[in-house]
Design a protein around this motif. Structure first.
Motif, PDB file in Angstrom:
ATOM      1  N   TYR A  68       1.192  -1.028  -0.104  1.00 22.95           N
ATOM      2  CA  TYR A  68       0.009  -0.397  -0.213  1.00 22.95           C
ATOM      3  C   TYR A  68       0.471   0.975   0.000  1.00 22.95           C
ATOM      4  O   TYR A  68       0.329   2.166  -0.869  1.00 22.95           O
ATOM      5  CB  TYR A  68      -0.909   0.100   1.012  1.00 22.95           C
ATOM      6  CG  TYR A  68      -1.831   1.447   1.375  1.00 22.95           C
ATOM      7  CD1 TYR A  68      -2.929   1.186   0.201  1.00 22.95           C
ATOM      8  CD2 TYR A  68      -1.270   1.999   2.193  1.00 22.95           C
ATOM      9  CE1 TYR A  68      -3.848   2.352   0.529  1.00 22.95           C
ATOM     10  CE2 TYR A  68      -2.454   3.696   2.356  1.00 22.95           C
ATOM     11  CZ  TYR A  68      -3.249   3.511   1.540  1.00 22.95           C
ATOM     12  OH  TYR A  68      -4.577   4.684   1.341  1.00 22.95           O
ATOM     13  N   SER A  69       1.755   1.031   0.770  1.00 28.53           N
ATOM     14  CA  SER A  69       2.569   2.087   0.517  1.00 28.53           C
ATOM     15  C   SER A  69       3.173   2.930  -0.387  1.00 28.53           C
ATOM     16  O   SER A  69       3.707   3.932  -0.579  1.00 28.53           O
ATOM     17  CB  SER A  69       3.863   2.561   2.048  1.00 28.53           C
ATOM     18  OG  SER A  69       4.709   1.209   1.853  1.00 28.53           O
ATOM     19  N   GLU A  76      -4.327   4.517  -9.167  1.00 26.83           N
ATOM     20  CA  GLU A  76      -3.194   3.079  -8.919  1.00 26.83           C
ATOM     21  C   GLU A  76      -3.285   2.801  -7.822  1.00 26.83           C
ATOM     22  O   GLU A  76      -3.738   1.892  -7.722  1.00 26.83           O
ATOM     23  CB  GLU A  76      -2.120   3.699  -9.528  1.00 26.83           C
ATOM     24  CG  GLU A  76      -0.962   2.190  -9.571  1.00 26.83           C
ATOM     25  CD  GLU A  76       0.364   2.331 -10.051  1.00 26.83           C
ATOM     26  OE1 GLU A  76       0.436   3.639  -9.856  1.00 26.83           O
ATOM     27  OE2 GLU A  76       0.867   1.881 -10.549  1.00 26.83           O
ATOM     28  N   GLN A  77      -3.539   3.178  -6.835  1.00 28.07           N
ATOM     29  CA  GLN A  77      -3.777   2.988  -5.387  1.00 28.07           C
ATOM     30  C   GLN A  77      -5.691   2.506  -5.039  1.00 28.07           C
ATOM     31  O   GLN A  77      -4.816   1.637  -4.847  1.00 28.07           O
ATOM     32  CB  GLN A  77      -3.545   3.964  -3.999  1.00 28.07           C
ATOM     33  CG  GLN A  77      -3.618   4.052  -3.156  1.00 28.07           C
ATOM     34  CD  GLN A  77      -3.517   5.159  -1.836  1.00 28.07           C
ATOM     35  OE1 GLN A  77      -4.460   5.089  -1.807  1.00 28.07           O
ATOM     36  NE2 GLN A  77      -2.400   4.949  -1.687  1.00 28.07           N
ATOM     37  N   GLY A  79      -7.166   1.146  -7.613  1.00 31.11           N
ATOM     38  CA  GLY A  79      -6.970  -0.193  -8.544  1.00 31.11           C
ATOM     39  C   GLY A  79      -6.330  -0.893  -7.893  1.00 31.11           C
ATOM     40  O   GLY A  79      -6.618  -2.143  -7.554  1.00 31.11           O
ATOM     41  N   PHE A  80      -4.985  -1.061  -7.123  1.00 29.30           N
ATOM     42  CA  PHE A  80      -4.568  -1.809  -5.945  1.00 29.30           C
ATOM     43  C   PHE A  80      -5.746  -2.380  -5.207  1.00 29.30           C
ATOM     44  O   PHE A  80      -5.638  -3.581  -4.493  1.00 29.30           O
ATOM     45  CB  PHE A  80      -3.812  -1.310  -4.940  1.00 29.30           C
ATOM     46  CG  PHE A  80      -2.962  -2.017  -4.321  1.00 29.30           C
ATOM     47  CD1 PHE A  80      -2.180  -3.290  -4.525  1.00 29.30           C
ATOM     48  CD2 PHE A  80      -2.747  -1.771  -2.914  1.00 29.30           C
ATOM     49  CE1 PHE A  80      -1.241  -4.082  -3.158  1.00 29.30           C
ATOM     50  CE2 PHE A  80      -2.551  -2.785  -1.730  1.00 29.30           C
ATOM     51  CZ  PHE A  80      -1.942  -3.381  -2.180  1.00 29.30           C
ATOM     52  N   LEU A  81      -6.578  -1.437  -3.922  1.00 26.17           N
ATOM     53  CA  LEU A  81      -7.493  -1.793  -2.903  1.00 26.17           C
ATOM     54  C   LEU A  81      -8.805  -2.552  -4.066  1.00 26.17           C
ATOM     55  O   LEU A  81      -9.335  -3.572  -2.835  1.00 26.17           O
ATOM     56  CB  LEU A  81      -7.916  -0.701  -2.191  1.00 26.17           C
ATOM     57  CG  LEU A  81      -6.451   0.111  -1.915  1.00 26.17           C
ATOM     58  CD1 LEU A  81      -7.430   1.929  -1.560  1.00 26.17           C
ATOM     59  CD2 LEU A  81      -5.605  -0.488  -0.904  1.00 26.17           C
ATOM     60  N   THR A  82      -8.847  -2.242  -5.043  1.00 27.64           N
ATOM     61  CA  THR A  82     -10.444  -3.172  -5.560  1.00 27.64           C
ATOM     62  C   THR A  82      -9.448  -4.295  -5.710  1.00 27.64           C
ATOM     63  O   THR A  82     -10.775  -5.863  -5.424  1.00 27.64           O
ATOM     64  CB  THR A  82     -10.449  -2.236  -6.993  1.00 27.64           C
ATOM     65  OG1 THR A  82     -11.212  -0.989  -6.478  1.00 27.64           O
ATOM     66  CG2 THR A  82     -11.465  -3.509  -7.516  1.00 27.64           C
ATOM     67  N   MET A  83      -8.084  -4.579  -6.657  1.00 28.89           N
ATOM     68  CA  MET A  83      -7.895  -5.922  -5.999  1.00 28.89           C
ATOM     69  C   MET A  83      -7.881  -7.013  -5.318  1.00 28.89           C
ATOM     70  O   MET A  83      -7.873  -8.394  -5.153  1.00 28.89           O
ATOM     71  CB  MET A  83      -6.428  -5.523  -6.925  1.00 28.89           C
ATOM     72  CG  MET A  83      -5.274  -7.073  -7.148  1.00 28.89           C
ATOM     73  SD  MET A  83      -3.503  -6.707  -7.874  1.00 28.89           S
ATOM     74  CE  MET A  83      -3.476  -8.408  -7.887  1.00 28.89           C
TER      75      MET A  83
END
Length: 484
Positions: A68-69, A76-77, A79-83
């Motif tokens: 996360y950091s 993009e952040q 999108g990462f959390l959705t993934m």
């Protein structure tokens, strides 16, 4: 270390309150309000669910903290959390289908020695799934340095639920099937509440765009399944395997002794909730000096607390067993071996955080899988030979090898060890107190004996720590307390 100690102390208060309630449930309500074979069934359902949990979570809690950091751009952040929210479904859906079509086969395997387990396969699956998503939402809040509410839910919610259900069972308002169904319900509701809190901390914006390093994230998550499974297997496999070798009431006897011992791990659990994201940040920044300092201070602080708890438990155990029903009072060696394991865990400080957030996580995870298999082998050998004590020795042996390997690996790759001169001083202090208080016995009621001996030990231990300033962090906390 200030923020670490502050949040750790807050979490420790919550966690110990939860453990105090858990102690009431485990040592008194379960043992007096529920028959041992039924309590053994509850232990088996929760233990197998815990073993299943890291598989269903797909390593997402660890991946959230590690990656996360590293994302600074908003889209993009997100999108990462959705993934991270959707990735666990990759395994939850097929495991659910397997549970549906192979229900009879799974039930037959788990109920070879104890047929009562056969009817609770779906309870295990749904509890494991709830545990998995709870850890995901908990990690979701922890990456924002919000750990106290999640810790409150983790340590208190289901224990309060068990207290209520046990009371209703004792009053004959509910029966055992309703108790187990409702217990599963508490785990599911806990997850939903944690989800609401996590979304209040940061409401996700569903963006179906994979981050550029998604392959690395998936690879890491997949390997973390092995790491998480290893840790859980090493902790829970003994109870799962006891179900296959001994009458199910023995799982209850072992579970009570094990609960007494794992009280030692409470400070470690509280501190790791905040040191884990800090470790990830130091590694991402390449700040080796801060990482080494955190490693040493977390080790010394936890060793000081865990060592004292080990002595308090072991030296008061005979009095404590006098308060329990007859069947539960033969677990001295179980408490000793599992307690010793937890002290060694504490001595390693944030060792796990360093390994799982570094580039060396792959090797240690595969070693962990081999050691989990070793733990199973130890249990296969020692349970038939020595029964409940054999399971405890098997757990200690597996954890000793596993922790020693992790200690060596960090030393080799990072050139860091957690030990200081303070570590040796604390060891000598603990050994001396153990030798002295082993012979100190009071002739009063067991509760009075426990209170008197514990108060005397804590007073002497605290005085020595304060006078010789063995740990600066502990000294500063005690100094502030004395001034107030």
């Amino acid at each position: 270390m200030g923020i670490v100690l502050k949040q750790s102390l807050n979490n420790t208060v919550v966690t110990y309150f939860g453990f105090a309630l858990g102690a009431i449930n485990t040592l008194f309500l379960y043992t007096h309000f529920m028959h041992p074979d039924t309590y053994g069934l509850v232990q088996v359902v929760l233990s197998i669910s815990a073993v299943l949990m890291p598989l269903l979570a797909f390593g997402v809690p660890n991946s959230l903290v590690k990656f996360y950091s590293s994302f600074t751009e908003g889209r993009e952040q997100e999108g990462f959390l959705t993934m991270m929210l959707l990735l666990p479904l990759v395994l939850i859906l097929p495991v659910g289908l397997i549970s549906y079509f192979a229900n009879e086969a799974i039930g037959a395997f788990l109920s070879r020695e104890n047929p009562i387990v056969r009817d609770y396969i779906w309870h295990i699956f749904f509890t494991g799934m709830a545990m998995a998503y709870f850890e995901i939402f908990y990690a979701w809040s922890r990456i924002r340095m919000k750990s106290v509410f999640g810790n409150l839910m983790k340590e208190l919610f289901c224990r309060v639920g068990q207290t209520i259900l046990l009371t209703l069972l004792w009053l004959d308002v509910i029966d055992v099937p309703f108790f187990i169904n409702a217990l599963v319900g508490f785990y599911i509701v806990r997850t939903l509440i944690m989800k609401i809190y996590a979304y209040r901390v940061h409401m996700p914006k569903l963006i179906f765009q994979l981050p550029k390093n998604w392959k690395d994230i998936v690879k890491y998550s997949g390997l973390i399944i092995l790491g998480g499974s290893t840790a859980i297997v090493l902790m829970e496999v003994d109870k799962v395997m006891l179900n296959n070798y001994l009458p199910i009431e023995n799982v209850a006897y072992y579970g009570v002794a094990g609960f007494i011992a794992i009280t030692i791990a409470v400070p470690s659990r509280a501190m790791h909730q905040i040191t884990y994201p800090m470790t990830a940040e130091y590694i991402n920044k390449g700040d080796k000096g801060a990482l080494s300092n955190l490693y040493k201070k977390s080790s010394l602080t936890l060793f000081i607390i865990a060592g004292l708890l080990f002595l308090l438990i072991v030296l008061n155990l005979n009095d404590l067993f006098q308060l329990l029903p007859q069947g539960y009072s033969g677990g001295f060696l179980i408490v000793f071996w599992i307690g010793l394991t937890k002290v060694y865990d504490a001595l390693l400080g944030n060792n796990n955080s360093i390994l799982y957030n570094s580039d060396y996580y792959r090797s240690i995870l595969f070693f962990g899988v081999l050691l989990a298999l070793m733990a199973i082998g130890f249990n296969l050998w020692l349970i038939p030979a020595y029964g409940l004590n054999g399971a405890a020795i098997a757990s200690f042996s597996a954890f000793f090898i596993y922790n020693s390997l992790k200690l060596y690996y960090v030393k080799t790759k990072f050139n860091m060890v957690p030990f200081t001169k303070g570590t040796f001083k604390v060891f000598c202090l603990l050994a001396a107190m153990g030798l002295v208080f082993y012979y100190v016995q009071f002739p009063f009621h067991p509760i009075v004996n426990i209170v008197l001996k514990s108060a005397l030990m804590v007073a002497i231990y605290s005085t020595v720590l304060y006078k010789f300033r063995i740990s600066e962090d502990i000294y500063n906390v005690m100094r502030k307390f004395i001034r107030r």
